[in-house]
Scaffold this motif. Structure first.
Motif, PDB file in Angstrom:
ATOM      1  N   GLU A 172      -6.364   4.585   8.324  1.00 57.40           N
ATOM      2  CA  GLU A 172      -6.399   6.112   8.001  1.00 57.40           C
ATOM      3  C   GLU A 172      -7.656   6.616   7.144  1.00 57.40           C
ATOM      4  N   LEU A 210      -0.165  -6.994   4.348  1.00 56.22           N
ATOM      5  CA  LEU A 210      -0.359  -5.770   3.868  1.00 56.22           C
ATOM      6  C   LEU A 210       0.648  -4.699   4.251  1.00 56.22           C
ATOM      7  N   VAL A 211       1.641  -4.304   3.335  1.00 61.02           N
ATOM      8  CA  VAL A 211       2.652  -3.381   3.768  1.00 61.02           C
ATOM      9  C   VAL A 211       2.636  -2.200   3.440  1.00 61.02           C
ATOM     10  N   GLY A 241       1.242  -3.826   9.556  1.00 66.13           N
ATOM     11  CA  GLY A 241       1.614  -2.876  10.852  1.00 66.13           C
ATOM     12  C   GLY A 241       2.980  -3.253  10.849  1.00 66.13           C
ATOM     13  N   ASN A 252       0.970  -1.247   0.134  1.00 61.40           N
ATOM     14  CA  ASN A 252      -0.077  -0.014  -0.094  1.00 61.40           C
ATOM     15  C   ASN A 252       0.842   1.178   0.005  1.00 61.40           C
ATOM     16  N   GLU A 308      -5.174  -4.996  10.899  1.00 56.93           N
ATOM     17  CA  GLU A 308      -3.985  -3.858  10.943  1.00 56.93           C
ATOM     18  C   GLU A 308      -4.266  -3.253  12.096  1.00 56.93           C
ATOM     19  N   ALA A 310       0.200  -0.415  15.561  1.00 58.51           N
ATOM     20  CA  ALA A 310       1.315  -0.933  14.592  1.00 58.51           C
ATOM     21  C   ALA A 310       1.691  -0.175  13.431  1.00 58.51           C
TER      22      ALA A 310
HETATM   23  O1  LIG Z   1      -1.640  -0.658   4.505  1.00 53.48           O
HETATM   24  C1  LIG Z   1      -0.578  -0.724   5.085  1.00 53.48           C
HETATM   25  C2  LIG Z   1      -0.601  -0.608   6.730  1.00 53.48           C
HETATM   26  O2  LIG Z   1      -1.241   0.592   7.129  1.00 53.48           O
HETATM   27  C3  LIG Z   1       0.842  -0.801   7.338  1.00 53.48           C
HETATM   28  O3  LIG Z   1       1.674   0.300   7.025  1.00 53.48           O
HETATM   29  P1  LIG Z   1       3.272   0.174   7.567  1.00 53.48           P
HETATM   30  O4  LIG Z   1       3.714  -1.121   6.995  1.00 53.48           O
HETATM   31  O5  LIG Z   1       3.990   1.170   6.922  1.00 53.48           O
HETATM   32  O6  LIG Z   1       3.023   0.016   9.202  1.00 53.48           O
END
Ligand SMILES: O=C[C@H](O)COP(=O)(O)O
Length: 253
Positions: A95, A228-229, A208, A9, A163, A167
């Motif tokens: 978000e 989901l990164v 997360g 993402n 998520e 985190a």
């Molecule tokens: O959609 C992705 C998540 O909000 C995780 O974000 P992050 O990997 O920057 O903590």
């Protein structure tokens, strides 16, 4: 057997120059062992989809409107995402829930629209730090699951991403046991509502602060079908080791 999924993402990051990162991922990974997905901002979807033509890399949106078309200035419909080359969409990210007051009812309507358009809906759920500290995590997740997932969900058109809000982008992660508890809970809830067939076929992602250093440990947790990164998906050099860890887990399991 559920096919594992590595999803990135990009959030509100990326201009055309950053498509070089996507190109590098397409070159490094053939998608033979795990499904690959990048969700760039709306502005890059068409170019990203064209770039990935002929590669096993899917492109997704980060939100869509619940209506197919109409007077909704600034919004994008699921049909438009599909037309632009997307095959998936992230919905109900914390978000979006926080910045745009998206309720689970709204998320469910958007997921229904995504299904109608033939998109894979990645529906996000997660608790705040205060809810976790008050030991209300499973109540929150249970409520979000019930209200955010439409009856049209199947293993082919829906993924659930757990998520924890605390985190995301913080460098903090739940312990493997905490992740396992929530993923097992989600699996049980899905089986109860949709029956064993669909309930066991919906993929569950953890999101997360996933990075190269913790990916293998997270991917070994029960009912974690991928990630989901966010931040670590922006650079191929950061995302590639995470994909490799998922590929290794796919071979091992
Ligand atoms: O959609 C992705 C998540 O909000 C995780 O974000 P992050 O990997 O920057 O903590």
């Amino acid at each position: 057997m559920r096919r594992k999924l590595a999803a990135g993402n990009w959030k509100m990051n990326g201009t055309r120059a950053d498509l070089a990162e996507l190109e590098a991922l397409c070159t490094a990974h053939d998608g033979a062992d795990v499904d690959l997905l990048i969700c760039p901002p709306f502005t890059l979807i068409t170019a990203a989809a064209q770039l990935c033509d002929g590669h096993d890399m899917r492109i997704g949106g980060q939100d869509c409107h619940m209506a197919a078309s109409g007077a909704h200035t600034g919004d994008i419909s699921a049909e438009m995402l599909k037309d632009a080359g997307a095959s998936a969409v992230i919905l109900g990210h914390s978000e979006r829930r926080a910045d745009h007051a998206e309720t689970s009812d709204i998320v469910r309507a958007k997921a229904r629209a995504a299904h109608d358009a033939g998109l894979l809906a990645i529906i996000c759920v997660g608790e705040s730090l205060s809810k976790r500290e008050a030991q209300n995590t499973l109540d929150i997740i249970g409520g979000q699951l019930s209200s955010s997932i439409p009856d049209s969900a199947t293993g082919e058109n829906t993924v659930v991403a757990y998520e924890p809000c605390w985190a995301i982008g913080t460098g903090l992660t739940p312990t493997p046991d905490q992740i396992g508890d929530v993923h097992d809970f989600i699996r049980t809830r899905l089986e109860k509502r949709f029956g064993a067939g669909i309930g066991r076929s919906v993929r569950l992602l953890y999101g997360g602060s996933v990075k190269a250093g913790n990916a293998a440990e997270i991917f070994a947790v029960s009912n974690v079908d991928g990630a989901l990164v966010g931040g670590a998906s922006l650079k191929a050099d950061d995302f590639s080791p995470i994909i490799k860890a998922l590929e290794a887990e796919a071979h091992a399991s």
